[in-house]
Structures are given as structure tokens and as C-alpha cells.
Scaffold this motif. Structure first.
Motif, mmCIF file in Angstrom:
data_model
loop_
_atom_site.group_PDB
_atom_site.id
_atom_site.type_symbol
_atom_site.label_atom_id
_atom_site.label_comp_id
_atom_site.label_asym_id
_atom_site.label_seq_id
_atom_site.Cartn_x
_atom_site.Cartn_y
_atom_site.Cartn_z
ATOM 1 N N ARG A 63 -15.014 -3.149 2.228
ATOM 2 C CA ARG A 63 -15.869 -2.767 3.358
ATOM 3 C C ARG A 63 -17.307 -3.243 3.181
ATOM 4 O O ARG A 63 -17.914 -3.809 4.099
ATOM 5 C CB ARG A 63 -15.836 -1.243 3.539
ATOM 6 C CG ARG A 63 -14.498 -0.695 4.000
ATOM 7 C CD ARG A 63 -14.510 0.829 4.064
ATOM 8 N NE ARG A 63 -13.209 1.376 4.442
ATOM 9 C CZ ARG A 63 -12.203 1.583 3.595
ATOM 10 N NH1 ARG A 63 -12.364 1.282 2.304
ATOM 11 N NH2 ARG A 63 -11.060 2.078 4.012
ATOM 12 N N ARG A 97 -1.826 -3.280 -3.623
ATOM 13 C CA ARG A 97 -3.050 -2.552 -3.307
ATOM 14 C C ARG A 97 -2.861 -1.048 -3.588
ATOM 15 O O ARG A 97 -2.995 -0.208 -2.699
ATOM 16 C CB ARG A 97 -3.428 -2.796 -1.844
ATOM 17 C CG ARG A 97 -3.606 -4.253 -1.469
ATOM 18 C CD ARG A 97 -4.874 -4.825 -2.038
ATOM 19 N NE ARG A 97 -6.037 -4.153 -1.450
ATOM 20 C CZ ARG A 97 -7.280 -4.248 -1.916
ATOM 21 N NH1 ARG A 97 -7.522 -4.948 -3.004
ATOM 22 N NH2 ARG A 97 -8.253 -3.612 -1.320
ATOM 23 N N ARG A 122 -5.635 4.261 5.918
ATOM 24 C CA ARG A 122 -7.084 4.231 5.705
ATOM 25 C C ARG A 122 -7.632 2.809 5.683
ATOM 26 O O ARG A 122 -8.796 2.574 6.002
ATOM 27 C CB ARG A 122 -7.426 4.931 4.389
ATOM 28 C CG ARG A 122 -8.865 5.388 4.269
ATOM 29 C CD ARG A 122 -9.055 6.268 3.055
ATOM 30 N NE ARG A 122 -9.047 5.509 1.822
ATOM 31 C CZ ARG A 122 -10.126 4.963 1.280
ATOM 32 N NH1 ARG A 122 -11.299 5.068 1.872
ATOM 33 N NH2 ARG A 122 -10.043 4.297 0.154
ATOM 34 N N ASN A 123 -6.784 1.847 5.339
ATOM 35 C CA ASN A 123 -7.226 0.458 5.187
ATOM 36 C C ASN A 123 -6.630 -0.466 6.246
ATOM 37 O O ASN A 123 -6.436 -1.653 6.011
ATOM 38 C CB ASN A 123 -6.842 -0.051 3.790
ATOM 39 C CG ASN A 123 -7.632 0.617 2.689
ATOM 40 O OD1 ASN A 123 -8.753 0.227 2.382
ATOM 41 N ND2 ASN A 123 -7.045 1.640 2.072
ATOM 42 N N GLU A 171 -2.901 5.229 1.990
ATOM 43 C CA GLU A 171 -3.926 4.190 1.891
ATOM 44 C C GLU A 171 -3.734 3.117 2.954
ATOM 45 O O GLU A 171 -4.699 2.490 3.395
ATOM 46 C CB GLU A 171 -3.916 3.574 0.490
ATOM 47 C CG GLU A 171 -4.487 4.484 -0.586
ATOM 48 C CD GLU A 171 -5.951 4.791 -0.363
ATOM 49 O OE1 GLU A 171 -6.745 3.847 -0.175
ATOM 50 O OE2 GLU A 171 -6.302 5.991 -0.334
ATOM 51 N N TYR A 183 0.866 -1.178 0.000
ATOM 52 C CA TYR A 183 0.000 0.000 0.000
ATOM 53 C C TYR A 183 0.903 1.229 0.000
ATOM 54 O O TYR A 183 2.032 1.174 0.522
ATOM 55 C CB TYR A 183 -0.864 0.078 1.260
ATOM 56 C CG TYR A 183 -2.139 -0.706 1.268
ATOM 57 C CD1 TYR A 183 -3.338 -0.145 0.821
ATOM 58 C CD2 TYR A 183 -2.177 -2.008 1.775
ATOM 59 C CE1 TYR A 183 -4.524 -0.853 0.865
ATOM 60 C CE2 TYR A 183 -3.364 -2.729 1.821
ATOM 61 C CZ TYR A 183 -4.538 -2.140 1.355
ATOM 62 O OH TYR A 183 -5.712 -2.850 1.404
ATOM 63 N N GLY A 226 -12.033 -2.033 -2.665
ATOM 64 C CA GLY A 226 -12.204 -2.068 -1.222
ATOM 65 C C GLY A 226 -13.234 -3.105 -0.819
ATOM 66 O O GLY A 226 -14.169 -3.384 -1.565
ATOM 67 N N PHE A 252 -8.478 -3.905 7.063
ATOM 68 C CA PHE A 252 -8.292 -4.978 6.090
ATOM 69 C C PHE A 252 -6.871 -5.527 6.168
ATOM 70 O O PHE A 252 -6.656 -6.747 6.093
ATOM 71 C CB PHE A 252 -8.595 -4.463 4.685
ATOM 72 C CG PHE A 252 -8.581 -5.533 3.621
ATOM 73 C CD1 PHE A 252 -9.250 -6.736 3.804
ATOM 74 C CD2 PHE A 252 -7.913 -5.327 2.425
ATOM 75 C CE1 PHE A 252 -9.248 -7.730 2.822
ATOM 76 C CE2 PHE A 252 -7.897 -6.305 1.438
ATOM 77 C CZ PHE A 252 -8.571 -7.507 1.631
#
Length: 262
Positions: A236, A50, A14-15, A11, A7, A234, A18
């Protein structure tokens, strides 16, 4: 088996949820996996890439790394014009897409070819609005699409190889024409019919994808129209509507792919 999840730094923050699930499931599967935010400096069996950077993905491939998804997939998924051209070749119903030198009748949508997550998407209802948007961007990086009444509703289909991992129906927030879950929309589980399943599998086979999202608008007149392909997609909304770990299925897929390719 040693691998990495790539990543960029922003990001990755933010992720984090996951990423945490991926690292947890990797341990269960006896896979040595770490998060990286820069190019690797050591041999790896794979990189779960990613990011939206096909040039970097290609560099990693040329350096000998097995990248999920490959750069060739990212070049299509991160370019809405190329996505439309692919759909046309495959006979998949899609939202008509034009370069900005041939604008459709107002109202219409202007988008950047590489935008994602509902960003850089503009509803133009007048010549002045259109001019304002055109003045903000390089016209070669824009596309135009007719505005299609859909009650801000679409379907996101998650594909893992040629397997239908799951699908969600997304409805936009009030007073918005965008359906994105991260912009305040709602989601519910969606079941594809046989025709829809064949179409998404046609797309995944054509581009030899690993893990992607495919978005279809649902016009109020019926049917569905391909709107875009998301890589990296994503998860989510899939976690919200389905009772399985996306990370676990994704890592098992990678493990099986590497075994088959060895």
C-alpha cells in the motif's frame, strides 16, 4: 505459464486491490494466474505465496511447486529473533533483541516473535506493565528490545530479488510509538544512500529472497537500525509514493526467474 496467488480467505478480502492488480497484469503478460485460498490440486509453474505459514510453504515446495517466497525465507522473516541473529551474522546494525529471560532496562518493547503490522507490540514503562504482558503470552514466543527514541519514524525498503524496488519513510500517528501506515501513520518516498543500499542487498542475497520488505528504525541520534523483515510485505505505501505497478514488476520478476531456472 500457469500460476496461482495464494492468500488465506481473510487476507484475500483485505488485499483485494493488490490481487486485482496482479490478475490484471498477469493477463497483459500472457500469464494464466488465479487466486487460491487452499492448497492447489493441479500442476502449476509457480505459487505467489502471500501468507505467514512457512510450514504450508514447505509442504508446497516438497510437492514440487516453485514458491515465491520460499519457506526458508519465511522462517526468518516471520521470526524477529531469527531476523536479529541474521543481522548480527551479517554485520548489519540492528535493534538489540533479547529473550525475555534477560530483559533490558525500562522502558523497553515486548513483541511476539511472529507478530506483524504493528500487532502484539507493547511499550513497557513499569514492572507491572511488563508482568501483565508476560502473563498473556508463552515467554518462548516473546522478545524484548530497548525503547529507542525515533519519533515513531522508520524506513521500509522493498526488495525484489536483489533489486531495490523502492523505499518509504513512515511516521506514526500522533501519540503512537508505532510507524505503521495501516495504523494511521503517514508515508513519503525515501531515497537510500550507497551504504544503506549495500546493507539491504546484503540481506536479500543472504536469504535469497524474492519479494520482501525490510524495516529500519531511524533513531533520533542518527543512523538506522534493522527492526524486522516482512514477508509477505504489503504494497500500500509503495503504491502511495511511487508511480509504478508493484504487481507488474513482481510478475515480470517471477517470469524471468522461472525462465532462468528452467
Amino acid at each position: 505459464m500457469k500460476g496461482a496467488i495464494y492468500y488465506n480467505e481473510e487476507e484475500a478480502k483485505r488485499n483485494h486491490a493488490f490481487i486485482d492488480d496482479l490478475l490484471k497484469e498477469a493477463k497483459v503478460l500472457d500469464m494464466n494466474v488465479e487466486l487460491i485460498t487452499d492448497s492447489p490440486a493441479e500442476p502449476l509453474d509457480f505459487i505467489l505465496f502471500r501468507d505467514r505459514d512457512p510450514e504450508l510453504a514447505l509442504e508446497l515446495e516438497q510437492a514440487g511447486y516453485r514458491v515465491f517466497n520460499r519457506a526458508s525465507i519465511q522462517k526468518i522473516a516471520n521470526d524477529k529473533l531469527r531476523t536479529f541473529e541474521l543481522a548480527s551474522l551479517l554485520g548489519i546494525p540492528a535493534v538489540p533483541t533479547f529473550r525475555v529471560d534477560q530483559l533490558p532496562t525500562l522502558p523497553f518493547i515486548l513483541k511476539t516473535r511472529g507478530g506483524h503490522g504493528g500487532s502484539e507490540v507493547f511499550l513497557c514503562e513499569s514492572a507491572q506493565q511488563t508482568e501483565d504482558i508476560l502473563n498473556q503470552f508463552d515467554p518462548t514466543k516473546l522478545i524484548a528490545q530497548p525503547f529507542i527514541e525515533s519519533d515513531a519514524t522508520d524506513i521500509r525498503v522493498f526488495m525484489l530479488g536483489n533489486e531495490l524496488l523502492g523505499a518509504v519513510k513512515r511516521t506514526g500517528a500522533k501519540d503512537s510509538f508505532k510507524s505503521n501506515y495501516t495504523l494511521g501513520g503517514t508515508v513519503e518516498k525515501y531515497t537510500l544512500n550507497d551504504t544503506e543500499t549495500k546493507q539491504v542487498q546484503t540481506i536479500s542475497r543472504a536469504i535469497s529472497s524474492d519479494y520482501i520488505g525490510i524495516d529500519f528504525i531511524l533513531p533520533i541520534k542518527g543512523g538506522w537500525l534493522l527492526n524486522e523483515i516482512e514477508d509477505p510485505v504489503g504494497a500500500r505505501s509503495l503504491y502511495q509514493t511511487h508511480e509504478f505497478s508493484v504487481a507488474k514488476k513482481l510478475l515480470k520478476y517471477i517470469k524471468n526467474q522461472l525462465s532462468d531456472e528452467s
